[in-house]
Design a protein around this motif. Structure first.
Motif, short mmCIF file in Angstrom:
data_model
loop_
_atom_site.label_atom_id
_atom_site.label_comp_id
_atom_site.label_asym_id
_atom_site.label_seq_id
_atom_site.Cartn_x
_atom_site.Cartn_y
_atom_site.Cartn_z
N VAL A 96 -90.26 91.08 -120.20
CA VAL A 96 -90.86 89.88 -119.59
C VAL A 96 -91.55 90.29 -118.30
CG1 VAL A 96 -90.39 87.64 -118.56
CG2 VAL A 96 -89.19 88.32 -120.65
N GLY A 97 -92.83 89.90 -118.19
CA GLY A 97 -93.63 90.23 -117.02
C GLY A 97 -94.45 91.50 -117.18
N GLU A 99 -97.17 94.12 -119.03
CA GLU A 99 -98.45 93.96 -119.72
C GLU A 99 -98.63 95.08 -120.74
OE1 GLU A 99 -101.52 93.80 -116.78
OE2 GLU A 99 -100.70 91.99 -115.86
N GLY A 124 -98.31 83.63 -129.64
CA GLY A 124 -99.23 83.29 -128.57
C GLY A 124 -100.56 82.84 -129.14
N ARG A 134 -99.63 89.74 -121.52
CA ARG A 134 -98.43 89.79 -120.69
C ARG A 134 -97.33 89.06 -121.43
NH1 ARG A 134 -100.07 87.39 -116.25
NH2 ARG A 134 -100.54 89.32 -115.17
N GLU A 136 -94.47 86.70 -121.54
CA GLU A 136 -94.08 85.57 -120.68
C GLU A 136 -92.63 85.15 -120.89
OE1 GLU A 136 -95.97 84.42 -118.34
OE2 GLU A 136 -97.79 85.47 -118.92
N ALA A 137 -92.13 85.25 -122.12
CA ALA A 137 -90.77 84.76 -122.41
C ALA A 137 -90.30 85.37 -123.71
CB ALA A 137 -90.77 83.24 -122.50
N SER A 146 -99.21 85.99 -123.45
CA SER A 146 -100.42 85.27 -123.04
C SER A 146 -101.46 86.31 -122.62
CB SER A 146 -100.13 84.30 -121.89
OG SER A 146 -99.74 85.02 -120.75
#
Length: 149
Positions: A96-97, A99, A124, A134, A136-137, A146
Motif C-alpha cells: 500500500v502506497g 508505485e 481499478g 499506486r 491504494e488498499a 489507481s
C-alpha cells in the motif's frame, strides 16, 4: 517417599524444582513457568546461603513468583509491542502506497500485476499497459490500484 527425597536434598531441592519448571517451560506455550523456575532457583541460592525454615523458603518462593510473574508479563508485553511485523499475515499491506508499472492492461476493472516474484490480482479503472499505478488498499486477496498523476 517424596518428602524424604526433598528432605535429603535440602536446599538443592529448589534447584531441582527450578530446573523442572524451566524444562516445563519448553513444553508449554507462553512464559508462565519461566518465572516460577527462576524464582525457585533464587530460593535455592538463598536456601544455600541462609538456614531458614522451610515455611520461609516457601513464602519467599510465592512472593518471588508473583513479583517476577507480574514484572515478566509487563516486560514481555513491552517487548512484543516494539518488535514484529504488523503486516506479517497481510502480505498485500506491504505494498500500500508503493508505485508499480503495469505490464498488462487493466480491462473491465480487473487485471494482474507482477510484484517481486508474485502475480497479484488487481482492481481499478481501465488503464493500458505501461501505466504507473499506486496501490491504494487491499480488498481480500486483491490490490486496489489507481493511476499515478
Amino acid at each position: 517417599m517424596i518428602e524424604s527425597t526433598i528432605a535429603a536434598l535440602g536446599p538443592w531441592s529448589w534447584f531441582v524444582l527450578g530446573l523442572l519448571l524451566l524444562g516445563l517451560e519448553i513444553l508449554a506455550p507462553g512464559t508462565i513457568f519461566l518465572w516460577f523456575g527462576l524464582s525457585a532457583l533464587v530460593v535455592g541460592v538463598v536456601a544455600l546461603l541462609f538456614d531458614f525454615a522451610w515455611q520461609v523458603d516457601v513464602g519467599l518462593f510465592l512472593v518471588l513468583s508473583l513479583v517476577s510473574l507480574l514484572i515478566g508479563r509487563r516486560l514481555m508485553q513491552k517487548l512484543a509491542s516494539e518488535k514484529g511485523d504488523p503486516g506479517l499475515n497481510q502480505r498485500g499491506s506491504r505494498y500500500v502506497g508503493r508505485e508499480f508499472t503495469l505490464a498488462a492492461p487493466l480491462n473491465e476493472g480487473a487485471g494482474n500485476l507482477s510484484i517481486d516474484d508474485t502475480i497479484w490480482r488487481i482492481t481499478g479503472p481501465d488503464m493500458p499497459a505501461g501505466t504507473k499505478v499506486r496501490v491504494e488498499a487491499i480488498d481480500g486477496a486483491r490490490l486496489v490500484v489507481s493511476r499515478v498523476s
